[in-house]
Enzyme design. Structure first.
Site, PDB file in Angstrom:
ATOM      1  N   HIS A  74       0.827  -1.208   0.000  1.00 15.59           N
ATOM      2  CA  HIS A  74       0.000   0.000   0.000  1.00 15.59           C
ATOM      3  C   HIS A  74       0.864   1.262   0.000  1.00 15.59           C
ATOM      4  CE1 HIS A  74      -3.254  -2.575   2.211  1.00 15.59           C
ATOM      5  NE2 HIS A  74      -3.236  -2.805   0.917  1.00 15.59           N
TER       6      HIS A  74
HETATM    7  C1  LIG Z   1      -0.055  -7.476  -4.760  1.00 11.32           C
HETATM    8  C2  LIG Z   1      -0.918  -6.307  -4.326  1.00 11.32           C
HETATM    9  C3  LIG Z   1      -2.014  -6.564  -3.497  1.00 11.32           C
HETATM   10  C4  LIG Z   1      -2.821  -5.497  -3.099  1.00 11.32           C
HETATM   11  N1  LIG Z   1      -3.988  -5.772  -2.437  1.00 11.32           N
HETATM   12  C5  LIG Z   1      -4.886  -4.780  -2.251  1.00 11.32           C
HETATM   13  C6  LIG Z   1      -6.194  -5.068  -1.771  1.00 11.32           C
HETATM   14  O1  LIG Z   1      -6.565  -6.228  -1.542  1.00 11.32           O
HETATM   15  N2  LIG Z   1      -7.045  -4.019  -1.598  1.00 11.32           N
HETATM   16  C7  LIG Z   1      -6.671  -2.731  -1.850  1.00 11.32           C
HETATM   17  O2  LIG Z   1      -7.479  -1.828  -1.631  1.00 11.32           O
HETATM   18  N3  LIG Z   1      -5.441  -2.433  -2.292  1.00 11.32           N
HETATM   19  C8  LIG Z   1      -4.563  -3.431  -2.543  1.00 11.32           C
HETATM   20  N4  LIG Z   1      -3.346  -3.140  -3.093  1.00 11.32           N
HETATM   21  C9  LIG Z   1      -2.998  -1.731  -3.330  1.00 11.32           C
HETATM   22  C10 LIG Z   1      -3.773  -1.085  -4.485  1.00 11.32           C
HETATM   23  O3  LIG Z   1      -3.986  -2.012  -5.527  1.00 11.32           O
HETATM   24  C11 LIG Z   1      -3.011   0.154  -4.956  1.00 11.32           C
HETATM   25  O4  LIG Z   1      -2.896   1.063  -3.880  1.00 11.32           O
HETATM   26  C12 LIG Z   1      -3.672   0.885  -6.109  1.00 11.32           C
HETATM   27  O5  LIG Z   1      -3.922  -0.011  -7.164  1.00 11.32           O
HETATM   28  C13 LIG Z   1      -2.770   2.038  -6.570  1.00 11.32           C
HETATM   29  O6  LIG Z   1      -3.349   2.673  -7.663  1.00 11.32           O
HETATM   30  P1  LIG Z   1      -2.513   3.703  -8.539  1.00 11.32           P
HETATM   31  O7  LIG Z   1      -3.443   4.206  -9.578  1.00 11.32           O
HETATM   32  O8  LIG Z   1      -1.835   4.657  -7.648  1.00 11.32           O
HETATM   33  O9  LIG Z   1      -1.342   2.835  -9.213  1.00 11.32           O
HETATM   34  P2  LIG Z   1      -1.398   1.538 -10.116  1.00 11.32           P
HETATM   35  O10 LIG Z   1      -2.742   0.892 -10.055  1.00 11.32           O
HETATM   36  O11 LIG Z   1      -0.232   0.700  -9.733  1.00 11.32           O
HETATM   37  O12 LIG Z   1      -1.242   2.093 -11.597  1.00 11.32           O
HETATM   38  C14 LIG Z   1      -0.091   2.643 -12.149  1.00 11.32           C
HETATM   39  C15 LIG Z   1      -0.073   2.274 -13.622  1.00 11.32           C
HETATM   40  O13 LIG Z   1       0.880   3.064 -14.295  1.00 11.32           O
HETATM   41  C16 LIG Z   1       1.616   2.255 -15.194  1.00 11.32           C
HETATM   42  N5  LIG Z   1       2.901   2.902 -15.423  1.00 11.32           N
HETATM   43  C17 LIG Z   1       3.896   3.101 -14.528  1.00 11.32           C
HETATM   44  N6  LIG Z   1       4.920   3.751 -15.096  1.00 11.32           N
HETATM   45  C18 LIG Z   1       4.574   3.987 -16.375  1.00 11.32           C
HETATM   46  C19 LIG Z   1       5.215   4.626 -17.473  1.00 11.32           C
HETATM   47  N7  LIG Z   1       6.430   5.172 -17.348  1.00 11.32           N
HETATM   48  N8  LIG Z   1       4.558   4.672 -18.659  1.00 11.32           N
HETATM   49  C20 LIG Z   1       3.320   4.153 -18.807  1.00 11.32           C
HETATM   50  N9  LIG Z   1       2.672   3.521 -17.801  1.00 11.32           N
HETATM   51  C21 LIG Z   1       3.292   3.458 -16.596  1.00 11.32           C
HETATM   52  C22 LIG Z   1       1.717   0.936 -14.461  1.00 11.32           C
HETATM   53  O14 LIG Z   1       2.063  -0.133 -15.302  1.00 11.32           O
HETATM   54  C23 LIG Z   1       0.321   0.819 -13.863  1.00 11.32           C
HETATM   55  O15 LIG Z   1      -0.570   0.217 -14.758  1.00 11.32           O
HETATM   56  C24 LIG Z   1      -2.499  -4.167  -3.493  1.00 11.32           C
HETATM   57  C25 LIG Z   1      -1.401  -3.932  -4.320  1.00 11.32           C
HETATM   58  C26 LIG Z   1      -0.620  -4.988  -4.749  1.00 11.32           C
HETATM   59  C27 LIG Z   1       0.535  -4.715  -5.669  1.00 11.32           C
END
Ligand SMILES: Cc1cc2nc3c(=O)[nH]c(=O)nc-3n(C[C@H](O)[C@H](O)[C@H](O)COP(=O)(O)OP(=O)(O)OC[C@H]3O[C@@H](n4cnc5c(N)ncnc54)[C@H](O)[C@@H]3O)c2cc1C
Length: 533
Positions: free
Chosen positions: A470
């Site tokens: 997280h």
């Molecule tokens: C294994 C795991 C289990 C988890 N379990 C839970 C759970 O059960 N419940 C919960 O609420 N949360 C959970 N989380 C946390 C939650 O999923 C994250 O906090 C949330 O998805 C973050 O969202 P975000 O949009 O910040 O980033 P992300 O969803 O990680 O999205 C970022 C995106 O940007 C893309 N990206 C990165 N750099 C570049 C670039 N240079 N060019 C183009 N694209 C790029 C990545 O590939 C990705 O698709 C978990 C996370 C993980 C990894």
């Protein structure tokens, strides 16, 4: 060079929501860039999480720098790398957090982020299928959220055991009060993972004004003075440039959003200069304020046969589970990562819970392809403080977009975090040894009942704990000198550029972070559209 109205970098939890809402108006030309692939077969099936957590085809597979709090270990840092981002590989548990989390953000000076002001976005993003107060829950949003019944004898007994030590059953912890024990609400419906790829992107694939590019790594932002005018990205080895007539929204997540700013010359001047990067804008907070949940996983063996999913997930039991899933989309294969959880207060007199516990109804053990189901029968119970104060950092180590950034969590550096972690382990023990559990013949495997003092427990935490994935906070929202974005998520000092993802959270929310990340995407889209109107 192609020009769009908006470019969204990263199609994860937040980015997919941003792209969906911005492209709802056919007049807006939107480019959504995702470094990962379009999908992975294991992503659709909830149990597939175990096959994705260490899978380079869908995961950035970062690891943290060794530090004292991890006893010099490099703990794994999985991050989704495909459409849906981490929502496509996560544990599917759905927790909004507490009203106080968002009220705190507002009190820090972030106008528009109080609970009353973010609630409409939490409501509009979800189609919640469980019982709950319609004033607080959404019924017709894109994200399907379900609330399973505690019918399984293992879950019912854990709830009873918690009641015996004074923790009440609270079926809707995303409603008026978080406190209590409950089945985990989940982004699972009809036995399928409800990622943001599935819920926010699949239904709008026919929009001609939304252009989704996968396996498209964004290399840097194009700046014209102090104005962001586009991005450079690479597809199949070819470097391309795209222009943004209105705005670029960076939603690349807690590690890659600050990475992209730094690669583009926005960050700590000294650090950038040392890497040979031209400083375009000094912003010392980029990459700082990294927070995560550091989580010891206690492990318990269960002597009574047929109770845990270790027993039910082997041999004929597994055949039964697979058939059940194939026919009805139910059972072990359709379950969230930790299907039961409790939000508890570490001491009397607190206004709201400060600890979270989550049960996995089986023992697992590490393997090179990720955790696998153990031969021994039991449950895993993790327990941790929800609002740790320890802060670390993430920074690039080279001017190379393909080089993983260095992650320093600095876990347990704040003394209350260590104290609360020990307290959480003690509460886990109290529930697992409550009278209701006795007929399951429960015994503590890890850390082991012989570890009793605070120091012994803490030593074990340092040797064994990992995060619950997280990470937040590295492009902090605020108006102090270390803030990266303002309350409208605009990068301080740069026009035409916002960050919208978990990295903008000034503090960790009380619980898992997928729901608040999607809420941030929803709210960011509104801000962008309001600015244009
Ligand atoms: C294994 C795991 C289990 C988890 N379990 C839970 C759970 O059960 N419940 C919960 O609420 N949360 C959970 N989380 C946390 C939650 O999923 C994250 O906090 C949330 O998805 C973050 O969202 P975000 O949009 O910040 O980033 P992300 O969803 O990680 O999205 C970022 C995106 O940007 C893309 N990206 C990165 N750099 C570049 C670039 N240079 N060019 C183009 N694209 C790029 C990545 O590939 C990705 O698709 C978990 C996370 C993980 C990894």
């Amino acid at each position: 060079m192609q020009t769009y109205d908006y470019i969204v970098v990263g199609a994860g939890s937040a980015g997919a929501a941003v792209a969906n809402r911005l492209s709802a108006d056919p007049k807006n030309q939107v480019l959504l860039l995702e470094a990962g692939r379009a999908s992975h077969p294991w992503s659709a099936i909830p149990i597939g999480m175990a096959r994705l957590i260490a899978n380079p085809a869908a995961n950035w597979l970062y690891s943290a720098e060794p530090e004292a709090s991890t006893n010099g270990r490099r703990i794994p840092v999985p991050r989704g790398k495909l459409l849906g981002g981490s929502s496509s590989i996560n544990g599917m548990v759905f927790v909004r957090g507490q009203a106080q989390d968002f009220d705190t953000w507002a009190q820090m000076g972030n106008r528009g982020w109080s609970y009353a002001e973010v609630l409409p976005f939490f409501k509009r993003m979800e189609s919640y299928a469980g019982a709950g107060d319609d004033a607080l829950r959404g019924r017709d949003g894109p994200l399907r959220v379900t609330n399973p019944e505690p019918r399984d004898p293992l879950f019912a007994t854990i709830i009873e055991a918690a009641a015996q030590i004074g923790i009440r059953h609270n079926p809707d912890y995303n409603g008026a009060s978080q406190e209590g024990i409950a089945m985990s609400q989940a982004t699972i419906a009809a036995g399928r993972r409800m990622s943001t790829a599935r819920c926010y992107l699949d239904p709008i694939r026919k929009r001609r004004n939304l252009h989704i590019a996968t396996e498209a790594l964004t290399l840097g932002l194009v700046l014209d003075g102090m104005h962001c005018t586009g991005v450079r990205y690479s597809v199949a080895g070819e470097v391309r440039e795209a222009g943004a007539a209105r705005e670029v929204v960076v939603s690349a997540g807690t590690f890659n959003s600050p990475q992209l700013l730094e690669l583009s010359g926005i960050g700590q001047p000294e650090r950038l200069r040392n890497l040979g990067i031209e400083v375009r804008h000094a912003l010392p907070g980029v990459g700082e304020n990294l927070r995560d949940h550091y989580v010891p996983r206690t492990r318990w063996s269960i002597g009574k046969k047929g109770i845990t999913f270790n027993d039910r997930g082997r041999g004929l039991g597994l055949v039964h589970q697979a058939t059940r899933y194939a026919l009805f989309r139910q059972g072990m294969l359709a379950m969230a990562g930790a299907p039961i959880r409790a939000f508890v207060c570490s001491r009397e007199g607190l206004e709201a819970p400060d600890l979270m516990l989550g049960w996995i109804p089986m023992l697992t053990e590490p393997s090179p392809r990720g955790p696998r189901i153990s031969r021994q029968s039991g449950v895993t119970l993790y327990a941790h403080p929800m609002r740790p104060e320890s802060k670390g950092r993430v920074h690039i180590t080279a001017a190379d977009p393909r080089r993983a950034p260095a992650i320093n969590f600095n876990l347990l550096s704040s003394p209350p975090d260590a104290e609360l972690t020990v307290r959480a382990v003690r509460i886990a023990r109290a529930i697992m040894t409550a009278p209701a559990m006795a007929h399951f013949q429960v015994s503590e495997v890890v850390p082991g009942a012989d570890l009793t003092t605070d120091n012994e427990i803490l030593d074990w935490v340092k040797k064994a704990a990992e995060t619950t994935y997280h990470p937040v906070g590295t492009c902090k929202m605020g108006s102090d000198p270390m803030a990266v974005v303002d309350a409208q998520l605009r990068v301080h000092g740069i026009a035409g550029l916002r960050v919208a993802d978990a990295s903008i959270m000034p503090t960790l929310t009380s619980g898992n972070t997928n729901a608040p990340s999607i809420m941030i995407g929803e709210k960011a889209a509104d801000m962008v559209l309001n600015a244009a109107s």
